[in-house]
Motif scaffolding. Structure first.
Motif, PDB file in Angstrom:
ATOM      1  N   ALA A  61      37.679  30.861  48.051  1.00  0.00           N
ATOM      2  CA  ALA A  61      37.550  31.716  46.873  1.00  0.00           C
ATOM      3  C   ALA A  61      38.684  32.743  46.874  1.00  0.00           C
ATOM      4  O   ALA A  61      38.995  33.342  47.907  1.00  0.00           O
ATOM      5  CB  ALA A  61      36.202  32.435  46.872  1.00  0.00           C
ATOM      6  N   VAL A  62      39.296  32.926  45.722  1.00  0.00           N
ATOM      7  CA  VAL A  62      40.381  33.895  45.578  1.00  0.00           C
ATOM      8  C   VAL A  62      39.780  35.257  45.233  1.00  0.00           C
ATOM      9  O   VAL A  62      38.925  35.367  44.343  1.00  0.00           O
ATOM     10  CB  VAL A  62      41.368  33.459  44.475  1.00  0.00           C
ATOM     11  CG1 VAL A  62      42.454  34.518  44.278  1.00  0.00           C
ATOM     12  CG2 VAL A  62      41.998  32.128  44.833  1.00  0.00           C
ATOM     13  N   VAL A  63      40.197  36.291  45.952  1.00  0.00           N
ATOM     14  CA  VAL A  63      39.721  37.660  45.707  1.00  0.00           C
ATOM     15  C   VAL A  63      40.559  38.260  44.580  1.00  0.00           C
ATOM     16  O   VAL A  63      41.769  38.444  44.726  1.00  0.00           O
ATOM     17  CB  VAL A  63      39.838  38.521  46.976  1.00  0.00           C
ATOM     18  CG1 VAL A  63      39.372  39.950  46.705  1.00  0.00           C
ATOM     19  CG2 VAL A  63      39.037  37.905  48.113  1.00  0.00           C
ATOM     20  N   VAL A  64      39.932  38.532  43.452  1.00  0.00           N
ATOM     21  CA  VAL A  64      40.669  39.013  42.279  1.00  0.00           C
ATOM     22  C   VAL A  64      40.489  40.512  42.047  1.00  0.00           C
ATOM     23  O   VAL A  64      41.132  41.082  41.157  1.00  0.00           O
ATOM     24  CB  VAL A  64      40.231  38.247  41.006  1.00  0.00           C
ATOM     25  CG1 VAL A  64      40.561  36.773  41.139  1.00  0.00           C
ATOM     26  CG2 VAL A  64      38.743  38.449  40.732  1.00  0.00           C
ATOM     27  N   ARG A  65      39.629  41.167  42.822  1.00  0.00           N
ATOM     28  CA  ARG A  65      39.428  42.603  42.682  1.00  0.00           C
ATOM     29  C   ARG A  65      39.879  43.320  43.945  1.00  0.00           C
ATOM     30  O   ARG A  65      39.923  42.729  45.034  1.00  0.00           O
ATOM     31  CB  ARG A  65      37.954  42.911  42.392  1.00  0.00           C
ATOM     32  CG  ARG A  65      37.516  42.477  41.008  1.00  0.00           C
ATOM     33  CD  ARG A  65      38.138  43.374  39.948  1.00  0.00           C
ATOM     34  NE  ARG A  65      38.049  42.824  38.613  1.00  0.00           N
ATOM     35  CZ  ARG A  65      38.503  43.429  37.521  1.00  0.00           C
ATOM     36  NH1 ARG A  65      39.088  44.615  37.631  1.00  0.00           N
ATOM     37  NH2 ARG A  65      38.413  42.859  36.346  1.00  0.00           N
ATOM     38  N   ALA A  66      40.200  44.616  43.801  1.00  0.00           N
ATOM     39  CA  ALA A  66      40.719  45.410  44.924  1.00  0.00           C
ATOM     40  C   ALA A  66      39.580  45.711  45.900  1.00  0.00           C
ATOM     41  O   ALA A  66      39.030  46.817  45.928  1.00  0.00           O
ATOM     42  CB  ALA A  66      41.350  46.697  44.413  1.00  0.00           C
ATOM     43  N   LEU A  67      39.254  44.737  46.693  1.00  0.00           N
ATOM     44  CA  LEU A  67      38.129  44.849  47.622  1.00  0.00           C
ATOM     45  C   LEU A  67      38.400  45.942  48.654  1.00  0.00           C
ATOM     46  O   LEU A  67      39.529  46.129  49.111  1.00  0.00           O
ATOM     47  CB  LEU A  67      37.923  43.505  48.329  1.00  0.00           C
ATOM     48  CG  LEU A  67      36.621  43.308  49.107  1.00  0.00           C
ATOM     49  CD1 LEU A  67      35.425  43.358  48.187  1.00  0.00           C
ATOM     50  CD2 LEU A  67      36.662  41.971  49.840  1.00  0.00           C
ATOM     51  N   TYR A  68      37.361  46.675  49.008  1.00  0.00           N
ATOM     52  CA  TYR A  68      37.489  47.710  50.038  1.00  0.00           C
ATOM     53  C   TYR A  68      38.030  47.085  51.324  1.00  0.00           C
ATOM     54  O   TYR A  68      37.607  46.021  51.743  1.00  0.00           O
ATOM     55  CB  TYR A  68      36.138  48.363  50.310  1.00  0.00           C
ATOM     56  CG  TYR A  68      35.636  49.225  49.179  1.00  0.00           C
ATOM     57  CD1 TYR A  68      35.916  50.580  49.129  1.00  0.00           C
ATOM     58  CD2 TYR A  68      34.890  48.664  48.151  1.00  0.00           C
ATOM     59  CE1 TYR A  68      35.462  51.370  48.078  1.00  0.00           C
ATOM     60  CE2 TYR A  68      34.433  49.441  47.092  1.00  0.00           C
ATOM     61  CZ  TYR A  68      34.723  50.797  47.066  1.00  0.00           C
ATOM     62  OH  TYR A  68      34.285  51.569  46.023  1.00  0.00           O
ATOM     63  N   GLY A  69      38.977  47.770  51.948  1.00  0.00           N
ATOM     64  CA  GLY A  69      39.556  47.291  53.190  1.00  0.00           C
ATOM     65  C   GLY A  69      40.956  46.738  53.042  1.00  0.00           C
ATOM     66  O   GLY A  69      41.713  46.703  54.008  1.00  0.00           O
ATOM     67  N   LEU A  70      41.327  46.314  51.835  1.00  0.00           N
ATOM     68  CA  LEU A  70      42.673  45.796  51.617  1.00  0.00           C
ATOM     69  C   LEU A  70      43.681  46.946  51.647  1.00  0.00           C
ATOM     70  O   LEU A  70      43.393  48.052  51.183  1.00  0.00           O
ATOM     71  CB  LEU A  70      42.757  45.065  50.282  1.00  0.00           C
ATOM     72  CG  LEU A  70      41.906  43.798  50.141  1.00  0.00           C
ATOM     73  CD1 LEU A  70      42.074  43.204  48.747  1.00  0.00           C
ATOM     74  CD2 LEU A  70      42.280  42.782  51.204  1.00  0.00           C
ATOM     75  N   LYS A  71      44.857  46.687  52.162  1.00  0.00           N
ATOM     76  CA  LYS A  71      45.880  47.733  52.283  1.00  0.00           C
ATOM     77  C   LYS A  71      46.295  48.300  50.929  1.00  0.00           C
ATOM     78  O   LYS A  71      46.674  49.464  50.819  1.00  0.00           O
ATOM     79  CB  LYS A  71      47.104  47.180  53.012  1.00  0.00           C
ATOM     80  CG  LYS A  71      46.901  46.936  54.506  1.00  0.00           C
ATOM     81  CD  LYS A  71      48.198  46.504  55.158  1.00  0.00           C
ATOM     82  CE  LYS A  71      48.048  46.434  56.681  1.00  0.00           C
ATOM     83  NZ  LYS A  71      47.224  45.295  57.090  1.00  0.00           N
ATOM     84  N   SER A  72      46.236  47.485  49.896  1.00  0.00           N
ATOM     85  CA  SER A  72      46.699  47.923  48.575  1.00  0.00           C
ATOM     86  C   SER A  72      45.566  48.402  47.678  1.00  0.00           C
ATOM     87  O   SER A  72      45.808  48.741  46.510  1.00  0.00           O
ATOM     88  CB  SER A  72      47.429  46.774  47.879  1.00  0.00           C
ATOM     89  OG  SER A  72      46.527  45.704  47.626  1.00  0.00           O
ATOM     90  N   ALA A  73      44.317  48.432  48.184  1.00  0.00           N
ATOM     91  CA  ALA A  73      43.169  48.738  47.323  1.00  0.00           C
ATOM     92  C   ALA A  73      43.274  50.128  46.706  1.00  0.00           C
ATOM     93  O   ALA A  73      43.020  50.316  45.510  1.00  0.00           O
ATOM     94  CB  ALA A  73      41.866  48.600  48.113  1.00  0.00           C
ATOM     95  N   GLY A  74      43.637  51.120  47.516  1.00  0.00           N
ATOM     96  CA  GLY A  74      43.738  52.481  47.007  1.00  0.00           C
ATOM     97  C   GLY A  74      44.788  52.603  45.919  1.00  0.00           C
ATOM     98  O   GLY A  74      44.549  53.212  44.867  1.00  0.00           O
ATOM     99  N   ALA A  75      45.966  52.019  46.153  1.00  0.00           N
ATOM    100  CA  ALA A  75      47.041  52.077  45.167  1.00  0.00           C
ATOM    101  C   ALA A  75      46.670  51.305  43.900  1.00  0.00           C
ATOM    102  O   ALA A  75      47.018  51.709  42.788  1.00  0.00           O
ATOM    103  CB  ALA A  75      48.324  51.525  45.764  1.00  0.00           C
ATOM    104  N   ALA A  76      45.951  50.180  44.062  1.00  0.00           N
ATOM    105  CA  ALA A  76      45.549  49.384  42.902  1.00  0.00           C
ATOM    106  C   ALA A  76      44.594  50.167  42.013  1.00  0.00           C
ATOM    107  O   ALA A  76      44.732  50.171  40.780  1.00  0.00           O
ATOM    108  CB  ALA A  76      44.899  48.079  43.364  1.00  0.00           C
ATOM    109  N   PHE A  77      43.636  50.862  42.640  1.00  0.00           N
ATOM    110  CA  PHE A  77      42.696  51.649  41.841  1.00  0.00           C
ATOM    111  C   PHE A  77      43.402  52.824  41.190  1.00  0.00           C
ATOM    112  O   PHE A  77      43.142  53.162  40.027  1.00  0.00           O
ATOM    113  CB  PHE A  77      41.538  52.143  42.707  1.00  0.00           C
ATOM    114  CG  PHE A  77      40.595  53.055  41.969  1.00  0.00           C
ATOM    115  CD1 PHE A  77      39.728  52.544  41.019  1.00  0.00           C
ATOM    116  CD2 PHE A  77      40.600  54.422  42.188  1.00  0.00           C
ATOM    117  CE1 PHE A  77      38.865  53.375  40.313  1.00  0.00           C
ATOM    118  CE2 PHE A  77      39.753  55.267  41.493  1.00  0.00           C
ATOM    119  CZ  PHE A  77      38.881  54.738  40.548  1.00  0.00           C
TER     120      PHE A  77
END
Length: 229
Positions: free
Chosen positions: A84-100
């Motif tokens: 499954a491809v993760v399409v949302r800025a899931l917590y824990g990803l390095k770019s999640a904060g910048a994406a939000f």
């Protein structure tokens, strides 16, 4: 650990430590405490409403900037084992904060706000108060998912934001009680002027309570060890 009352929250997060840092910037800025103090002063001087709200499940409202996939577990039933491809800025990803942060910026710009040059997490928009024709700036202050709105009708702004980001229901949208770990309250000075007060009292009380409980538990364990010896 929640700053205001030391509650502990658990989340199912991605293992961002197993991925390479993305080529794009991962830094996400937040509004400064000095900006909050100045904005509250401006609100008091112009007799403007101040309302606070929290974004519900903030990061996962933003599109993911990394190419991440996962293998589905047994909880997915007959889809278990599939990729499954993760399409949302899931917590824990390095770019999640910048994406939000980027997603939030798109929302602010869509509402007609622009970032302040001195603090890019203070968003402002020229307004005219309909009751008396006074010109002023409406402000939105963003600290990740904690939003503070300063406006003559703050609820109208929050309803617009809610269309972009679902806000936490109930007491989330209200007069600010805590912001950046500081207790806020509207107060009247001796000369009758309405102002905003900031105090660390709640944070200090919770710190003392947690320390007392820890010491009590530690001493109890120590007494048991001494008694066994």
């Amino acid at each position: 650990v929640k700053m205001e009352d030391f509650r502990r929250k658990a989340r199912l997060v991605a293992g961002g430590h197993t991925t390479e840092a993305p080529a794009t910037m991962t830094y996400a800025s937040v509004v400064s405490r000095e900006t909050v103090r100045i904005a509250l002063t401006v609100a008091a001087l112009n007799d403007l409403e101040v309302k606070a709200a929290d974004v519900l499940n903030a990061y996962v409202t933003a599109p993911n900037k990394e190419k991440i996939y996962t293998i589905l577990g047994p909880e997915f039933g007959r889809d278990a084992g599939k990729m499954a491809v993760v399409v949302r800025a899931l917590y824990g990803l390095k770019s999640a904060g910048a994406a939000f942060r980027a997603h939030l910026g798109d929302c602010m710009k869509g509402l007609g706000y622009r970032p302040c040059l001195a603090d890019p997490d203070l968003w402002l928009k020229p307004m005219v108060r309909p009751c008396d024709g006074v010109e002023y700036y409406s402000y939105i202050l963003c600290y990740v998912d904690d939003i503070l709105v300063i406006h003559h009708d703050s609820h109208s702004v929050l309803r617009l934001i809610d269309k972009y980001f679902p806000l936490k229901p109930g007491s989330s949208v209200s007069d600010p009680d805590m912001y950046l770990g500081t207790k806020l309250r509207r107060m009247k000075l001796d000369n009758g002027v309405i102002a905003w007060g900031l105090s660390p009292t709640k944070y200090v009380k919770e710190s003392v309570r947690v320390c007392e409980e820890y010491i009590k538990t530690s001493l109890g364990s120590l007494f048991k060890l001494v008694k066994r010896a």
